[in-house]
Design an enzyme around this catalytic site. Structure first.
Site, PDB file in Angstrom:
ATOM      1  N   SER A 115       0.858  -1.186   0.000  1.00 35.03           N
ATOM      2  CA  SER A 115       0.000   0.000   0.000  1.00 35.03           C
ATOM      3  C   SER A 115       0.893   1.235   0.000  1.00 35.03           C
ATOM      4  O   SER A 115       2.045   1.181   0.452  1.00 35.03           O
ATOM      5  CB  SER A 115      -0.882   0.003   1.253  1.00 35.03           C
ATOM      6  OG  SER A 115      -1.514   1.251   1.450  1.00 35.03           O
ATOM      7  N   TYR A 127      -2.656  -1.542  10.124  1.00 30.79           N
ATOM      8  CA  TYR A 127      -2.674  -1.698   8.667  1.00 30.79           C
ATOM      9  C   TYR A 127      -1.387  -1.143   8.068  1.00 30.79           C
ATOM     10  O   TYR A 127      -0.740  -1.797   7.241  1.00 30.79           O
ATOM     11  CB  TYR A 127      -3.882  -0.982   8.079  1.00 30.79           C
ATOM     12  CG  TYR A 127      -3.999  -1.123   6.587  1.00 30.79           C
ATOM     13  CD1 TYR A 127      -4.644  -2.225   6.031  1.00 30.79           C
ATOM     14  CD2 TYR A 127      -3.471  -0.167   5.726  1.00 30.79           C
ATOM     15  CE1 TYR A 127      -4.748  -2.370   4.657  1.00 30.79           C
ATOM     16  CE2 TYR A 127      -3.573  -0.301   4.357  1.00 30.79           C
ATOM     17  CZ  TYR A 127      -4.212  -1.402   3.821  1.00 30.79           C
ATOM     18  OH  TYR A 127      -4.301  -1.544   2.458  1.00 30.79           O
TER      19      TYR A 127
END
Length: 254
Positions: free
Chosen positions: A139, A152
């Protein structure tokens, strides 16, 4: 990787980026197998997307991964690409353990242990193929943190370094490691993200990803233009500004 002629397994692809990518790759002349936990979603995909195979898999469960791997390889012995797509994102408050501990454990189990177990289940088979690829999914938040999603962010930073490391180890094999680095994309990863004006439209993201895969068959990282603001802040010397901008702009950033 070549953009066509592959047999590709994408666990965690019953919605969002995974499903959209599966559909596009199948249209490009690949055999695609989609994996997911929910049987009803798999049945709907099989009905709506003829030609895409499905297998039930829970990437948080080591036994489920082993069982699904056996099923996939029995049906598709020419499998040569896996995409470790499955992931979850949770908003957390780290002031109190009851507000983050269970969430953090779930995120790390899904986002880090899941891909590790998937790679373990397929790596010997992939090394026996003349040309094979593992696509990991990190990400933009592996490189600049969104304040409300600490676990995350950490999980995706781990995937980035895992990708870098196993690429070095597997350099003596036929297996390539490609890291896909999404920005915020309009999916249901977080509540409301599918309608976020700060997130990239899903169809635009997938179209750009496939174009990059086609144009750069030897790429190590797949980065759409919108993720480079996050990816290269430290290299540009404006990391602090990137972090400030990210956290001022969008609570649903990916």
């Amino acid at each position: 990787m070549n953009i066509s002629g592959n047999t590709i397994f994408i666990p965690g692809a019953t919605s969002g980026i995974g499903l959209a990518l599966a559909v596009e790759l199948q249209a490009r002349g690949n055999t695609v197998i989609v994996g997911g936990r929910r049987a009803e979603l798999l049945e709907r995909i099989a009905a709506e997307q003829p030609g895409i195979d499905t297998v039930q898999i829970d990437t948080t469960d080591a036994a489920s991964i082993d069982s699904a791997a056996k099923e996939v390889l029995a049906k598709h012995p020419d499998l040569n690409v896996i995409v470790t797509m499955a992931g979850i994102m949770r908003i957390e408050d780290w002031h109190r353990p009851e507000s983050f501990l269970a969430s953090a454990e779930a995120v790390l189990t899904t986002n880090v242990l899941g891909p590790i177990r998937l790679i373990a289940a397929f790596i010997e088979h992939l090394q026996a193929q003349p040309d094979a690829t593992i696509i990991t999914v990190s990400s933009g938040l592996a490189f600049a943190p969104l304040k409300v999603t600490p676990s995350y962010n950490a999980s995706k930073a781990a995937i980035h370094m895992l990708s870098e490391s196993i690429r070095l180890q597997l350099a003596d094999t036929t297996v390539k490691i490609v890291e896909l680095e999404p920005p915020a994309v309009r999916t249901s990863l977080l509540p409301g993200q599918e309608n976020s004006e700060f997130a990239m439209p899903l169809d635009e993201f997938v179209a750009e990803v496939v174009a990059l895969l086609e144009a750069q068959p030897d790429a190590k990282e797949i980065q759409v233009e919108r993720v480079k603001f996050l990816r290269y802040g430290e290299a540009r010397g404006d990391y602090d500004q990137v972090v400030q901008t990210l956290n001022a702009a969008d609570p649903h950033g990916k």
